[in-house]
Design a protein around this motif. Structure first.
Motif, short mmCIF file in Angstrom:
data_model
loop_
_atom_site.label_atom_id
_atom_site.label_comp_id
_atom_site.label_asym_id
_atom_site.label_seq_id
_atom_site.Cartn_x
_atom_site.Cartn_y
_atom_site.Cartn_z
N TYR A 251 0.83 -1.20 0.00
CA TYR A 251 0.00 0.00 0.00
C TYR A 251 0.87 1.26 0.00
CZ TYR A 251 -4.08 -2.90 0.91
OH TYR A 251 -5.07 -3.83 0.82
N ASN A 254 -0.33 4.42 5.21
CA ASN A 254 -1.06 3.76 6.29
C ASN A 254 -2.57 3.90 6.20
OD1 ASN A 254 1.23 2.75 7.52
ND2 ASN A 254 1.56 4.60 8.74
N PHE A 256 -4.16 2.54 3.73
CA PHE A 256 -4.52 1.27 3.10
C PHE A 256 -5.62 1.45 2.04
CE2 PHE A 256 -2.68 0.15 7.17
CZ PHE A 256 -1.87 -0.94 6.86
N THR A 257 -5.51 2.52 1.29
CA THR A 257 -6.52 2.78 0.26
C THR A 257 -6.01 2.54 -1.15
OG1 THR A 257 -5.89 5.12 0.29
CG2 THR A 257 -7.75 4.47 1.67
N VAL A 281 0.52 -6.22 3.32
CA VAL A 281 -0.29 -7.27 3.93
C VAL A 281 0.17 -8.61 3.35
CG1 VAL A 281 -2.61 -8.22 4.22
CG2 VAL A 281 -2.24 -5.74 4.27
N THR A 293 0.33 -7.70 8.78
CA THR A 293 0.82 -6.51 8.09
C THR A 293 2.19 -6.15 8.64
OG1 THR A 293 -1.42 -5.67 7.78
CG2 THR A 293 0.38 -4.10 7.53
N TYR A 295 5.93 -3.66 7.78
CA TYR A 295 6.26 -2.34 7.23
C TYR A 295 7.71 -2.30 6.77
CZ TYR A 295 1.90 -0.98 9.49
OH TYR A 295 0.59 -0.91 9.87
#
Length: 336
Positions: A251, A254, A256-257, A281, A293, A295
């Motif tokens: 993504y 943060n 997540f769109t 993810v 998830t 990072y």
């Protein structure tokens, strides 16, 4: 990148990176069937037992598994992995366990373990077959973390990711293997609690069929993964998620769109600003792990120094190892 700091938050040698079993308990025992239930009876040993708990070192060129052809050392850039069990039948069983307490100030905590398995395929009842058992337990609350704990058997159940091994002369029983895969264990919210990892392997209960497995744990325990260190003038950056999962979704931020990638490696061109962080993810194969998830971050650093290792003399038809210990933060390209 997060890896250096993360290694300090992990329990000592949980990743086998000292090349020893320090901190781990080793067990040997037997497998049996009792009233239609598979029972693995283990007794703690004073340390690793020859050909039952075997340490592999990447730099030693340990090679590939005889049946599956996959590397015996986890291909995630680590230096050491272990094998539990062997290809000798006889109701043998083996185990290793590691118990640790999550620091009281670490509410964000996670582990990733990697495994591979090799089984002969006996046409037995499920409770009589060779197996790999993995249990992750919250000892403080006496609860098993179910999505990270499961059993593998070779026959009679759906086995995602398994392949049939090529036959060797004299083989009469098929062998199945599963290449290295990863499982994420999300331990967030368990600060101050004690966790136990337990890996077990066992032959079939009829003494005729073997089963063994490989295990490695990653060196990061804070939910971050290897990011990308860019140098002045770099136009491209690559981020790498843990390997061995069924699918990946990167993504842009943060929220997540916006999905920006669906492969293990995410290439960013142009390179983003230093300090940028990208969530991914990771989804395991169905029934074999927890969705999680993690990072990856962009940092800045000096250009790396390329070291090919000491000069060496090669004899005709004899293999020789070149180079130094691998660093998972880098990619390598050799040329004649």
């Amino acid at each position: 990148i997060g890896d250096v700091a993360d290694a300090q938050t992990c329990p000592p040698n949980i990743d086998f990176e000292t090349g020893t079993f320090n901190g781990w308990k080793c067990y040997i025992g037997t497998a049996d069937t009792v009233d239609g239930t598979n029972v693995i009876a283990l007794t703690q040993a004073s340390g690793p037992v020859f050909n039952r708990q075997t340490m592999y070192t990447a730099n030693a060129g340990n090679g590939v598994d005889r049946y599956g052809g996959f590397p015996v050392n986890c291909p995630n850039g680590s230096s050491h992995s272990i094998r539990l069990g062997n290809n000798l039948a006889g109701t043998q069983a083996e185990g290793i366990s590691y118990e640790f307490t999550i620091p009281a100030d670490r509410n964000i905590y996670s582990l990733i373990y990697h495994y591979a398995v090799v089984f002969q395929e006996p046409n037995h009842q499920s409770y009589e077959q060779p197996r790999l058992e993995i249990e992750v337990m919250n000892v403080t609350d006496t609860t098993v973390i179910n999505c990270a704990s499961f059993d593998f058997i070779p026959y009679g159940t759906a086995l995602p990711g398994f392949e049939k091994a090529p036959s060797f002369p004299g083989d009469s029983i098929p062998v199945w293997y599963k290449d290295w895969s990863a499982v994420s264990v999300n331990l967030a919210g368990n600060a101050g609690k004690t966790i136990r990892l337990f890996f077990k392997t066992a032959d079939c209960t009829f003494r005729r069929h073997f089963g063994y497995g490989y295990v490695h744990l990653s060196s990061s325990c804070s939910g971050t993964v290897i990011g990308s260190t860019i140098c002045s003038g770099d136009a491209v950056a690559s981020l790498t998620a843990p390997f061995g999962y069924e699918s990946y979704q990167w993504y842009a931020d943060n929220t997540f769109t916006q999905v920006i990638g669906t492969n293990q490696i995410l290439t960013l061109n142009p390179a983003p600003a230093v300090g940028s962080q990208f969530p991914v993810v990771i989804t395991p194969f169905p029934g074999y792990g927890c969705v999680d998830t993690v990072y990856a971050s962009i940092t800045v650093g000096a250009s790396p120094l390329s070291v090919a290792g000491a000069d060496a003399v090669a004899c005709k038809f004899q293999p020789i190892q070149l180079g130094t210990a691998p660093d998972p933060a880098f990619k390598y390209s050799w040329t004649p």
